[in-house]
Each structure stands twice: as C-alpha cells, then as structure tokens.
Design a protein around this motif. Structure first.
Motif, short mmCIF file in Angstrom:
data_model
loop_
_atom_site.label_atom_id
_atom_site.label_comp_id
_atom_site.label_asym_id
_atom_site.label_seq_id
_atom_site.Cartn_x
_atom_site.Cartn_y
_atom_site.Cartn_z
N UNK A 482 0.85 -1.19 0.00
CA UNK A 482 0.00 0.00 0.00
C UNK A 482 0.89 1.24 0.00
N UNK A 483 0.67 2.10 -0.99
CA UNK A 483 1.40 3.37 -1.09
C UNK A 483 0.39 4.49 -0.90
N UNK A 484 0.71 5.41 0.01
CA UNK A 484 -0.18 6.53 0.29
C UNK A 484 0.50 7.87 0.07
N UNK A 485 -0.27 8.82 -0.45
CA UNK A 485 0.23 10.17 -0.72
C UNK A 485 -0.78 11.16 -0.16
N UNK A 486 -0.29 12.14 0.58
CA UNK A 486 -1.12 13.22 1.11
C UNK A 486 -0.73 14.53 0.43
N UNK A 487 -1.75 15.27 -0.03
CA UNK A 487 -1.55 16.55 -0.70
C UNK A 487 -1.72 17.67 0.30
N UNK A 488 -0.98 18.74 0.10
CA UNK A 488 -1.12 19.90 0.99
C UNK A 488 -2.52 20.49 0.88
N UNK A 489 -2.97 21.07 1.99
CA UNK A 489 -4.35 21.57 2.06
C UNK A 489 -4.65 22.63 1.02
N UNK A 490 -3.66 23.43 0.66
CA UNK A 490 -3.91 24.51 -0.30
C UNK A 490 -4.15 24.00 -1.70
N UNK A 566 -10.35 22.17 6.30
CA UNK A 566 -9.71 22.18 7.60
C UNK A 566 -10.04 20.96 8.43
N UNK A 567 -11.26 20.41 8.30
CA UNK A 567 -11.70 19.34 9.19
C UNK A 567 -11.77 18.00 8.48
N UNK A 568 -11.04 17.82 7.40
CA UNK A 568 -11.05 16.56 6.67
C UNK A 568 -9.64 16.25 6.20
N UNK A 569 -9.23 15.02 6.38
CA UNK A 569 -7.94 14.56 5.87
C UNK A 569 -8.21 13.62 4.71
N UNK A 570 -7.45 13.81 3.62
CA UNK A 570 -7.67 13.08 2.38
C UNK A 570 -6.37 12.42 1.96
N UNK A 571 -6.41 11.12 1.77
CA UNK A 571 -5.23 10.34 1.43
C UNK A 571 -5.52 9.57 0.14
N UNK A 572 -4.61 9.65 -0.83
CA UNK A 572 -4.71 8.91 -2.08
C UNK A 572 -3.80 7.68 -1.98
N UNK A 573 -4.35 6.51 -2.26
CA UNK A 573 -3.61 5.26 -2.07
C UNK A 573 -3.60 4.46 -3.36
N UNK A 574 -2.55 3.66 -3.50
CA UNK A 574 -2.41 2.68 -4.59
C UNK A 574 -2.04 1.35 -3.96
#
Length: 860
Positions: A482-490, A566-574
């Motif tokens: 599992x590979x995960x990537x988090x993008x900056x909020x902006x 601000x109140x949600x975290x979003x992670x893209x996974x492969x």
C-alpha cells in the motif's frame, strides 16, 4: 390562580407549558372526587406581543384534590426513543405516612403517559431531580436514591451525601452524582489527586459517584474540598478524559454571593453577585455569539452575567419564573421573565422576553399597538442594519489582510530580485532555495529542453513536488503493498481526478514498466481538541443557529469549503500485489501522481504529473516486518501517525449503509460500537471506531455519521463479506424493530439527486450564457453589414434622382436585391469557428459531469 390550584411553568421547543393541578367535578356515583392535571401550550405572537394558547391536554386522577401535589417538572430523554419530552412528578398522600409518587410524560399529541409509580413511607424533600431515562433522584437521611423507568427498582448509593450539588451524565461514565459526602479515612488515603489541606476541612469533602459503573470518584477533579461549605449550586460546562483522569470546567454559586469559574479544580474567574442567597443557575446562548449565565435568587431576583467579561449584564426584581428558550423563533435563545402580578389570574400577564441585545419584548399595556408595531419594525431594521455593517466590516478587514499579504509578497520579490541582480553584476550566480523559487520569475523566459532520462524528469518537476506533496508513505499488509500520498491543504481544492501510478525504477531502460495497481481515495473527518479547556461552556456555544445558516446560501457554501479543507484529511492510495515484486531481490519503484487542474486554479483542464518519491523493499525488510501493518490489541492504543490505519482502509472492503429509524433516535448505534463490538474511538477522527475484539472481526473499522437523530450513514471496512454479515447480525439485535437498513452503492440517493440537479443547472446556465454571447456576436456582424448597405443605398438614391427613368428603375431593382440578400443573411446566421469550438468544449465538459451523475443515480 385560585387557592385550589397548583401551577408550574416549563419551556419546551420554544413553547411555554403551563401545568395546573385543579379539582375535578363530583362523580355521578357516590361522593368520590377526582383531580385533573391540565396542560396549556402557549406560543408567543410577535405582532400582538402576547402569549396565545395553542392546545390543551387533561389527565384525570382519582382522589381528593388536597392529596395531590406537583413536585417538579423538567424535560428528559426517553430511553425508548431518545427524544426529550416534558416530565411531571406528582405526589399523592394516601395515608399519614404513605406517599405514592408517579411520573407522567407529555407527548406531542398532549396525551399523558404514566411511566413509573412507586410508594415510599416518607416524604421526598431534598435534592429531587428528574434525569434522562426518565429517572428520578432524591436524597433522604444522607442517602441518595435512584429509580429508572428501565427497571423500576429503587437503588441506593453507597456514599453518604449531606447535599447534592449536581447530577447529570458524563461521557464514558454515565450518570454522576456530585455533592458533599462523609469521607472515610480509607477513602481519603486512596483517592488520587487530593492533598492534606483538603482533608483539614472535615465533613465538607466533595465526592462523586457513578451509578452505572458503581464507582466512587474523587471530588478533587471537580472542586477543591475547601469550597464544600460555601458552594450551593454548580453547572458542568465541559468534561474531558486525559490519561484516565477527568478534566472538568464548571461554574459554581456560593453562599458568599459569588459566581466562580473553576478549571480542573482551580478557580479562574470570580463575579460578585448583586443580590443575596443565589439558588439556581441557567445558561443562555445570546444572538451575539456570547453566553450568559442566568442566576436566580431566593428573594425572587434574577441577574445575567456575560461569560467573556464575567461582569453583570442586567438584573431584575420580583420575578416569579425564569425560562430560557427560542420563544420568537429566530434560531437563538432568549430569556423569558415572568413577573409577579397579584391583580391577574393568568401567570403570563406580566412578562419580558429579551436576549440583552436586539430582542426586547414586553406586554406593557400602556403602549398603543401602533407604537408596538413601530418598535418591532424599528428593532428588526436595527438588527438587519447591524448585521449588514458587521458583514461589511468583516469583508473590509479580510481585504486589508489580503492587501497586506500582497504588499509583503511584493517586498519579498523586490528583495530577492535585487539580490539576484547584484549577483549578476558581480558575476556570481544566485541560486535561491526551494521556498524562494515560488516568488521569483524569470525575466527572459524559461529555457526549453527535453530530458533524456527519468532522473532528469524528476529533477525538472521537483519544484512542483515540494509544493504539492505533503508526504508519501508505504506499508505492507498480508500480500499487499500500500502506497499513500497526502496533498497539501492549499492544493486539495485545486486538483481533480487524482490518481497514483507505480513505475519500476530500472537503470537499463528509459521507459520503465508500469506496475498494475488499484487506486482509491480515503476521506475521514477530523477535529482538533484544545490543549486545555480555556473557557467554560465551550461545547454549548455552537448550537442554536442552524435555522439562520440554512437560509444563508453564501455562508453555507463558505462553511462547507472551510470544513472540507480544515476538518477533513484526504489520502490517495495505490494497492498492488507484493509477491510478484519480491522476485527482485531489491525492489525499487517510483511513485507518480497524476491529476487535472480544477476551475479555481487558473489552468482549468490541464494535466499535471508530479513525482512523489521512490520506495524500495527487500526480502529482509519483509522478514523483519519493517513496514508491516501491526493491528493494536485490546489494551494497546492506535499508533501515531495513522499510516497503518489508512493502509488498512485501502486494502479492506468498503460497505456503506443508510440507517433510518422513523420513531426512535439512533443512540444505540454508538453504544453498540463501544460496548458490544469492543471498539475504540480514534482520537483524531471522532466519528471513526476501531474494533479490538478478538477473532475474525479484529481490525474492522467503522465510520458513523449521524445526519439527524433519526438517520445516519454507517460505513464498514472489513476483511471479507463473512465479517460484514457478522457485524450486521449483531447490529440488528440492538436496533429498533422498525429500523430500516439500506446499502448505498455510491453515496446517498439524496446527495446524488442534489448533485445531478446542480450539474443540470450548471449546464443550463452555460448554454444560456454561450447562446447569449453567440447571438450578440451574430447581431453585431449583421448590424455592421446593414449599416454598410444603408449607406450605399442612400448614396444611390441621391444619384438616382439626377438620372433618367430607366437608370433610376435599375437602381431600385439593385436596392431590392440587396434587401432580399439582407433578409437571407438574417435567416442564415453563422458563428465563427473559434466561438463555436469554445462553446462546444465547455458544454461537453458540463454534459459529461451530468451524464456521470445520472449514471450513478441510475445504478443506485
């Protein structure tokens, strides 16, 4: 009120309930008498400034009127439905030393329901309270007794209380009794958090007792023991459990005529009250966003105190009753003061409704109606004007802040450009760091070159990687990588259609092969808990304004954007299969992120490819479980950061269910998760629960979002369908009988319907705008042609006047032919190819979104 009637007032959902106990008519048979409990629902009419009767209800009781008495009335939640209902406790004196008590519930149909009845050989007098359940608490001879409608058994607390200061529910602890007890030496030595100075005040030591857990708690978590002899009433503002210790914020009334705010047992603020002998305390959320503490005194006096300044805001005298509710229906709370009036039988003859701000109503009979209506209009205009000015002030301050940021950015650009120019004159090359590259722009244009290797491509796009990618991680779970990537909020709102790809990093080829993987997006709502409870009533100040927000679309859209960012975290996974990759002794791959720029980015529709980094794995790493996901056991907390949890959600199967209960609230779902399923709430995500029970369900992840008290969405992440069936079987055992569970394929049907409606509306608006611009363009071209023809025709008419008859006739024929061509031009209007191409692309893009939304709704 006549001498043979008893009367109590209670506020419920903006209405005033008046309970009256009166003597009934003589029975037809014998001389037996009946007593009746009347209820009148009163609502406030803003135009007439009076309370009008909405409906009534009657409950008949056999017995003499003098033997019945209304002890107290309050609102409490019914455990069967979870809905708050008005409750009335009645006492009947059957004999000299036999007292019968029964509790009545008032439903919306004005029908009374008897929930419980019991008999005592003594009279209730001290610390009588109606709690949720409903349940009744009272104290007699230093012993506290408790009876609930769930079991109808009287329970006595093992702790001796000389007085009860507060009773209510605390999360994870259930119903708590807090008061002044009779401490034993063993208790004093074993209770944590207590000092020797507290025990010096003998007989005034605070103590708390949990009824459900049958556990004695130290009163030092609430108040210092030295205040036991002076505190008369308290109100718990907020509770929090940190490292198995309670942290409590509360306010207390004392016999010294003081209101004190305590934080974790330490006094923080104090307000001297204007009257003597305070006895009751209420909380009111004002329209200005501040809280007010309403203090009642035994001398029929009342005062209001601001939470922020802890100063007296206003005070009143000769007050009969004080109620807090939304009486005028504005979405915020107001204060209803019912004054004593000896000249009228109706209890609502003399009153005042106020929020100590823009709302002020009173039934002053000396003012004519015209003045009342004029004052109402003036008050409403004043309120709207103040709100508009506040909004303009906020917008102005935001604009000033943006200008300040812009000026600072300009100064930075000038400073860095000057450094680069000085370096160029001196023959030195100025290389800015990565954080400065975003504000420096090349004056001569970028040098275009084609990279010949993957390393060159990565170096060219490292600038975007530093700005877009927050972090990258990878985990091993069973046979999955599992590979995960988090993008900056902006950048979350600027990128669309984000996917990940894995490329084999091989030096002998310039076109690395692509690894097959499954992409997914994981979104979880998070909340930021404050480090300390910095102010009282933090949990109560954010309610009460739902009506106003729903009617303001602009505020709603801004709120949704801010909350999603601000109140949600979003992670893209492969996710890919690991075993084929282990054929290479040292496996290495490159992670690439692909996306399209959104409408707010300024580069709408353009593709974007950003390298996220490299990952390497070897068989030694797998053997040592270096990157393996480890599920915590029952007594172990979840590890931080949460990469293991996101890897688990990426691999597990996801199922979404809509749970609807028409008659009962869905409070049993959270109880089922925490109790029966042995789940633990994830600290960062309060709506998420991790199952730690042993067996096949270990590691199952639940997300429970309760949209309304009667509807919610339950998302289940589990290993397989067998585990899902076990969860659903256990859930159906605790849900109400008429509860409906429906599986959602791709979200809520209502959400998909609204989404399709928005896309169709956008499609119509796009077509309308482009058609308007196209018609304007064609009309402009046609007008220009007509002007040219009109000028030529006018000149030809002048010439025709000087010519002969045949030549003039020929000129007229030519003009008629031109007018005929002009009519044909108007019937065959054409667009330019550039305008038509732009319109087609825009409309097709919007229609594609509409078709996708319609397809999802069709598959529902």
């Amino acid at each position: 009120m006549s001498s043979n009637e008893q009367e109590k007032l209670l506020s419920y959902s903006g209405e005033v309930l008046i309970f009256q106990l009166s003597q009934g008519d003589l029975a037809k048979e014998g001389t037996a008498k009946t007593s009746k409990l009347h209820v009148r629902r009163m609502t406030f009419n803003r135009s007439t400034r009076t309370f009008i009767q909405k409906s009534t209800g009657i409950f008949s009781m056999h017995g003499k009127h003098s033997s019945f008495e209304i002890i107290c009335c309050s609102c409490a939640a019914d455990f069967r439905t979870g809905i708050n209902l008005p409750c009335v406790l009645i006492r009947r004196n059957k004999k000299k030393s036999v007292f019968k008590y029964f509790l009545l519930l008032l439903h919306s149909s004005n029908e009374f329901e008897q929930r419980m009845n019991f008999t005592l050989d003594y009279e209730m007098k001290d610390d009588i309270k109606i709690l949720n359940g409903p349940s009744i608490l009272w104290r007699h001879s230093r012993t506290c007794f408790y009876i609930s409608s769930q079991n109808d058994i009287i329970i006595s607390a093992p702790v001796k209380f000389s007085s009860i200061k507060w009773a209510g529910e605390v999360e994870n602890l259930g119903t708590i009794l807090f008061g002044v007890g009779e401490p034993l030496s063993t208790e004093r030595e074993s209770s944590p958090g207590s000092s020797k100075s507290d025990y010096a005040v003998w007989g005034t030591e605070f103590c708390a007792y949990s009824i459900e857990n049958q556990k004695i708690l130290s009163g030092a978590y609430f108040l210092p023991h030295a205040y036991g002899s002076v505190v008369t009433c308290i109100h718990i503002c907020a509770t929090k459990e940190v490292n198995t210790e309670l942290r409590i914020s509360l306010i207390a009334l004392t016999q010294k005529n003081q209101l004190i705010w305590f934080q974790d047992g330490v006094p923080k603020s104090l307000c001297q009250l204007p009257f003597q002998d305070p006895c009751a305390l209420q909380i009111m959320a004002s329209s200005g966003g501040d809280l007010l503490y309403i203090v009642s005194f035994r001398s029929s006096d009342v005062c209001a105190i601001w939470k922020k300044s802890f100063q007296v805001a206003s005070k009143w005298q000769k007050v009969k009753s004080v109620l807090v509710d939304d009486f005028i229906g504005t979405g915020t709370e107001q204060l209803l003061l019912v004054f004593k009036d000896t000249f009228s039988i109706n209890c609502l003859t003399s009153f005042k409704i106020t929020d100590l701000g823009n709302v002020n109503y009173s039934n002053d009979a000396f003012d004519p109606m015209e003045n009342d209506l004029f004052e109402d209009n003036l008050q409403e205009n004043y309120s709207l004007t103040v709100q508009a000015l506040e909004r303009r002030l906020q917008i102005g301050l935001a604009s000033i802040q943006e200008l300040q940021k812009h000026l600072l950015l300009k100064e930075r650009i000038l400073s860095k450009s000057c450094k680069a120019l000085v370096g160029l004159v001196q023959g030195k090359e100025y290389i800015p760091p990565y954080e400065e590259e975003d504000i420096l722009v090349s004056l001569c244009g970028d040098k275009k070159h084609l990279p010949h290797s993957l390393n060159e491509k990565l170096s060219d796009t490292s600038h975007d990687s530093k700005h877009i990618i927050e972090k990258m991680w990878y985990r091993v779970l069973d046979d999955h990588l599992v590979v995960g990537v988090e993008i900056k909020n902006s950048f979350v709102l600027l990128l669309n259609d984000v996917t990940l790809s894995l490329l084999m990093d091989q030096a002998y080829t310039s076109n690395p092969p692509l690894i097959q993987c499954k992409n997914s997006v994981i979104k979880l709502d998070k909340v930021s808990f404050p480090a300390s409870l910095s102010s009282p009533c933090e949990t109560e100040s954010a309610a009460k304004r739902i009506k106003l927000i729903l009617h303001n679309k602009e505020r709603k859209n801004n709120f949704n954007e801010q909350s999603s960012e601000a109140n949600c975290i979003q992670v893209f996974t492969a996710v890919t299969t690991l075993s084929p990759l282990l054929a290479f002794h040292n496996f290495c791959c490159i992670v690439m992120l692909h996306a399209r720029w959104g409408e707010n980015s300024g580069r709408f529709g353009e593709s974007c490819t950003v390298p996220c980094g490299r990952l390497s794995l070897s068989i030694e790493d797998i053997s040592s479980e270096k990157y393996s996901v480890t599920l915590p056991e029952k007594n172990q907390p979840l590890k931080e950061p949460m990469e293991d949890l996101f890897a688990l959600l990426a691999v597990f199967h996801k199922f979404c269910f809509q749970i609807t209960s028409p008659d009962c609230t869905l409070t049993s779902v959270k109880t089922w998760l925490l109790g029966h399923m042995e789940c633990e709430t994830v600290k960062e995500f309060p709506d998420s629960f991790f199952c730690k029970s042993l067996g096949a369900l270990h590691g199952t992840f639940f997300n429970w979002k309760q949209k309304t008290p009667f509807e919610g969405i339950l998302t289940v992440y589990c290993r397989n369908q067998t585990a899902l069936f076990q969860c659903l079987h256990n859930l159906t055992q605790v849900l109400p009988m008429n509860c409906v569970i429906k599986q959602l394929k791709s979200g809520s049907k209502k959400f998909l319907t609204n989404q399709l409606a928005l896309f169709l509306e956008k499609e119509i608006v796009t077509l309308k705008n482009f058609f308007s611009s196209a018609v304007s363009e064609v009309e402009s071209n046609l007008t220009q042609k007509c002007e040219i023809i009109k000028k030529s025709s006018s000149s030809s008419m002048l010439k025709a006047s000087s010519l002969g008859a045949e030549e003039a006739t020929q000129r007229i024929r030519e003009e008629l032919q031109q007018e005929k061509e002009q009519i044909m031009w108007g019937m065959n209007l054409t667009l330019s190819s550039a305008t038509y191409r732009e319109m087609t692309l825009k409309v097709m893009g919007v229609q594609l979104k509409s078709d996708l939304a319609a397809q999802k709704l069709n598959d529902y």
